[in-house]
Design a protein around this motif. Structure first.
Motif, PDB file in Angstrom:
ATOM      1  N   GLY A  79       2.257  -5.771  -8.032  1.00  0.00           N
ATOM      2  CA  GLY A  79       2.734  -4.890  -6.976  1.00  0.00           C
ATOM      3  C   GLY A  79       3.429  -5.643  -5.861  1.00  0.00           C
ATOM      4  N   ASN A 118       4.294   5.559  -4.183  1.00  0.00           N
ATOM      5  CA  ASN A 118       5.016   4.586  -4.995  1.00  0.00           C
ATOM      6  C   ASN A 118       6.355   5.123  -5.487  1.00  0.00           C
ATOM      7  OD1 ASN A 118       3.292   1.975  -5.691  1.00  0.00           O
ATOM      8  ND2 ASN A 118       1.888   3.686  -5.427  1.00  0.00           N
ATOM      9  N   LYS A 160      -1.270   2.045 -11.998  1.00  0.00           N
ATOM     10  CA  LYS A 160      -1.723   3.420 -11.816  1.00  0.00           C
ATOM     11  C   LYS A 160      -2.450   3.914 -13.064  1.00  0.00           C
ATOM     12  CE  LYS A 160      -1.726   5.253  -8.764  1.00  0.00           C
ATOM     13  NZ  LYS A 160      -0.775   6.007  -7.978  1.00  0.00           N
ATOM     14  N   ILE A 174      -1.923  -2.519  -6.429  1.00  0.00           N
ATOM     15  CA  ILE A 174      -1.234  -1.391  -5.798  1.00  0.00           C
ATOM     16  C   ILE A 174      -1.124  -1.581  -4.294  1.00  0.00           C
ATOM     17  CG2 ILE A 174      -3.239   0.081  -5.333  1.00  0.00           C
ATOM     18  CD1 ILE A 174      -1.590   2.429  -6.397  1.00  0.00           C
ATOM     19  N   GLY A 223       1.519   7.754 -14.303  1.00  0.00           N
ATOM     20  CA  GLY A 223       2.117   6.455 -14.545  1.00  0.00           C
ATOM     21  C   GLY A 223       3.371   6.482 -15.388  1.00  0.00           C
ATOM     22  N   THR A 264       0.488   8.043  -6.041  1.00  0.00           N
ATOM     23  CA  THR A 264       1.682   8.047  -6.886  1.00  0.00           C
ATOM     24  C   THR A 264       2.905   8.490  -6.085  1.00  0.00           C
ATOM     25  OG1 THR A 264       0.447   8.419  -8.921  1.00  0.00           O
ATOM     26  CG2 THR A 264       2.741   9.144  -8.904  1.00  0.00           C
ATOM     27  N   HIS A 307       9.391  -2.035 -10.066  1.00  0.00           N
ATOM     28  CA  HIS A 307       8.284  -1.255  -9.509  1.00  0.00           C
ATOM     29  C   HIS A 307       7.927  -0.075 -10.418  1.00  0.00           C
ATOM     30  CE1 HIS A 307       5.536  -0.732  -6.196  1.00  0.00           C
ATOM     31  NE2 HIS A 307       5.749   0.563  -6.227  1.00  0.00           N
ATOM     32  N   HIS A 310       4.142   0.086 -11.489  1.00  0.00           N
ATOM     33  CA  HIS A 310       3.349   1.267 -11.172  1.00  0.00           C
ATOM     34  C   HIS A 310       2.741   1.871 -12.423  1.00  0.00           C
ATOM     35  CE1 HIS A 310       2.738   5.603 -10.107  1.00  0.00           C
ATOM     36  NE2 HIS A 310       2.102   5.017  -9.124  1.00  0.00           N
TER      37      HIS A 310
END
Length: 671
Positions: A401, A309, A350, A393, A248, A306, A342, A346
């Motif tokens: 998100g 993203n 995350k 997410i 993250g 991850t 973002h 995230h």
């Protein structure tokens, strides 16, 4: 005290905590003391960076300390870009420290984690504060080494040792690429200060070469395909709160490095630079989420997510580059805001997902989805927080998100105004890839939550689970609230990012807090707008009315009955969907192309006593097609060059002389 000095004082306090951890790591007081200090220091650093972001100074002078290169010193600077990423780093560090207060009690080797945890936080802060190439690279390597030590905390596991080895190799390769990139920017005069690089004129060839090296160096740390191979190995190997930091936060430090160089130090790259970002970002998003869908290991699945993203972030950066080159300041500000938003989002969901996975791991001892199930009844608070993160997410409203990915798509819709035909064709195609990845992400996290938390327990470990500790629950609850707040009040975040976009692309989005009803309007109301608060209220009111109507007109009594068994009594856990069977439709659509997947089914005839067999085989084509041949070639060359260690002193001196002549020739041609 200036903001830079305050931030460096926080870094010094974190390093002092490292020293303290070295003395008391084996004490029973070590876990609360080290994580408590890390929490307090991170909170102070977060507050200072947030103040700097909300009220940026007109000028951001550098603070020079007498360290580093003798003729240069160590330069540190805090501008709006650095302030934003320091907010991300220290907010993530504070939540990881809070979570560690409870999670750390379950750590069987705390002395292998506690000294490196605050050092890791200090390294990430130093990378962002650095204002010269030497300090940046030193801090980058310090960050890599401390995170490697955390990955190797459970080094007795062979899989963790392999993960640590691959991670340190990729980290060293990335640092080498960054060293070469900064060397090109510094030029033959050795101007390693960022101010000098910013003021210099760089040729298109130099800019292109720096871009390639930067994507290799920082892109490998961020997890871009095909440089992602370390990430799904290292993140699951580390303790869960460290995994949250690496996934993250640390990947965002790599994003910071890309933004700092491309949008700040090299001037204005050519429009074709955006093609690199868009192609790599779109491919990374789709391949990352496809790999996540195939995974049974909960933490490996989150690590692959991850990658997806990060791909979304790089698509936003690519759009910002394209719009900036075309002189479309509003569109560039929209794309940059979407990418940075973002990044923040995230880091929220995350971290929350890894915290939830860590709670499941400590309470059940399992990361395999096939061995979980029914945890919603045993860990209800964890299940609710994990569900919020799954919805966020998956880019579903009203959570955060959706807000940032919606902004990315709004930026994509501005692409027809771009003057380059290649971009007007490519950007909609990349938008299609992002839409596909968003749909696959929703399927991935429906699978993750449904298999892990719903249904019946598949093992005794999941049947006997209990709720996580109060510190872990507190960290998850606050992050879940932030996921909601950033989704229903995105205009506040967008306005806070305006100094950053003004610095990077020379423009900003319209003031969103002036829009009625807390809506956000990216370009104009005639084109599109979104109101997360009204969506949230509509969903809540609809759910309340539906529940009220059902209870009023159907029955007030609560009735429990067994699930419909289709005429087969005695349903047990073996009759549920598994993680593999849930992913089977997606695997059959994409598996042959992406994974070279093969299914073999051996079904005995009726009446036979032999058991049926199902075998699944799929491959990581990037690993097998790129890294294994490279490793084999390195081994072959090393074996052939092995005889060099048996040369005479005369031949050694000859080789040294030839190498010196070659280096002087390269220097002469370069200058």
């Amino acid at each position: 005290m200036t903001s830079v000095a305050l931030m460096l004082s926080c870094v010094a306090a974190l390093l002092a905590t490292v020293v303290l951890a070295g003395f008391i790591a084996r004490s029973s007081l070590a876990t609360p003391a080290i994580y408590g200090l890390s929490l307090g220091i991170s909170a102070i650093a977060f507050s200072a960076s947030l103040v700097q972001l909300s009220s940026p100074a007109a000028d951001s002078p550098a603070l020079v300390l007498p360290f580093g290169l003798p003729w240069l010193g160590a330069h540190f600077r805090l501008d709006p870009l650095a302030a934003f990423f320091l907010v991300v780093v220290n907010l993530g560090g504070a939540f990881a420290s809070l979570y560690g207060l409870g999670y750390g009690r379950h750590e069987h080797a705390p002395h292998r984690v506690l000294p490196f945890f605050p050092a890791f936080l200090a390294g990430m802060n130093l990378v962002i504060l650095s204002d010269d190439a030497f300090t940046f690279l030193f801090s980058w390597e310090f960050m890599s080494l401390t995170s490697w030590a955390l990955v190797m905390a459970h080094h007795r596991d062979a899989g963790n040792r392999r993960a640590g080895y691959i991670y340190i190799v990729m980290a060293s390769f990335g640092t080498l690429a960054l060293l070469l990139a900064f060397g090109l920017l510094a030029g033959p005069d050795g101007a390693y200060g960022f101010a000098a690089m910013r003021a210099a004129q760089h040729t298109p060839f130099t800019t292109g070469l720096v871009l390639v090296l930067l994507m290799l160096g920082a892109g490998s740390k961020a997890g871009l395909v095909p440089l992602h191979v370390w990430l799904p190995l290292a993140h699951p190997a580390a303790p869960s709160h460290v995994s949250a930091l690496m996934s993250g936060v640390m990947t965002k430090v790599a994003v910071y490095g890309v933004i700092r160089v491309i949008f700040d130090l090299v001037g204005t790259p050519a429009w074709w630079s955006s093609l690199v970002f868009l192609l790599i970002g779109g491919g990374t998003a789709v391949l990352g989420i496809l790999h996540a869908l195939m995974e049974r290991d909960l933490k490996r699945m989150l690590a692959y997510s991850t990658i997806e993203n990060i791909g979304v972030v790089f698509v936003g950066l690519g759009l910002a580059l394209a719009f900036k080159d075309a002189g479309m300041e509003l569109a560039a500000a929209l794309a940059m805001t979407a990418a940075l938003f973002h990044v923040l989002n995230h880091s929220f969901f995350k971290s929350l997902l890894f915290f939830g996975a860590g709670a499941v791991l400590t309470q059940t001892g399992e990361r395999d989805l096939e061995k979980l199930g029914g945890l919603i009844h045993r860990m209800p608070v964890t299940a609710f927080a994990f569900l919020i993160a799954c919805v966020a997410i998956s880019a579903l409203p009203p959570f955060n998100g959706f807000a940032s990915e919606w902004l990315v798509f709004q930026a994509i819709l501005q692409s027809p105004d771009l003057p380059q035909w290649a971009l007007t064709i490519l950007v909609p195609a990349v938008g299609g890839l992002l839409a596909l990845s968003a749909a696959l992400a929703a399927a991935c996290f429906v699978r993750a939550f449904g298999i892990a938390f719903l249904g019946q327990p598949r093992t005794e470990a999941s049947a006997g689970a209990s709720e996580a500790d109060r510190f872990s629950l507190a960290a998850m609850a606050i992050l879940a609230a932030l996921c909601l707040l950033a989704g229903i009040l995105p205009g506040i975040v967008i306005d806070a990012l305006s100094p950053v976009t003004q610095l990077l692309v020379g423009g900003r989005m319209p003031v969103q807090t002036d829009v009625p009803w807390l809506s956000i309007v990216p370009v104009a109301e005639s084109r599109s707008s979104y109101n997360g608060l009204l969506v949230f209220l509509f969903i809540g009111l609809s759910a309340w009315l539906s529940a009220t109507a059902i209870h009023r007109f159907a029955s007030r009594a609560l009735r429990r009955a067994p699930a419909w068994d289709c005429g087969f009594p005695g349903i047990d856990a073996t009759m549920q969907y598994t993680a593999s069977s849930f992913a089977q439709p997606v695997r059959r659509v994409f598996g042959t192309l992406v994974f070279r997947a093969r299914e073999r089914v051996d079904m005995p005839p009726p009446g036979a006593l032999t058991s049926a067999r199902f075998e699944l085989e799929f491959h990581d084509l990037v690993w097998e097609g790129l890294y294994l041949p490279v490793a084999g070639a390195v081994g072959f060359v090393a074996e052939k060059l092995n005889h060099l260690q048996f040369l005479t002193i005369r031949r050694y001196l000859s080789l040294v002389f030839l190498a010196l002549v070659l280096l002087l020739l390269v220097l002469a041609l370069w200058s």
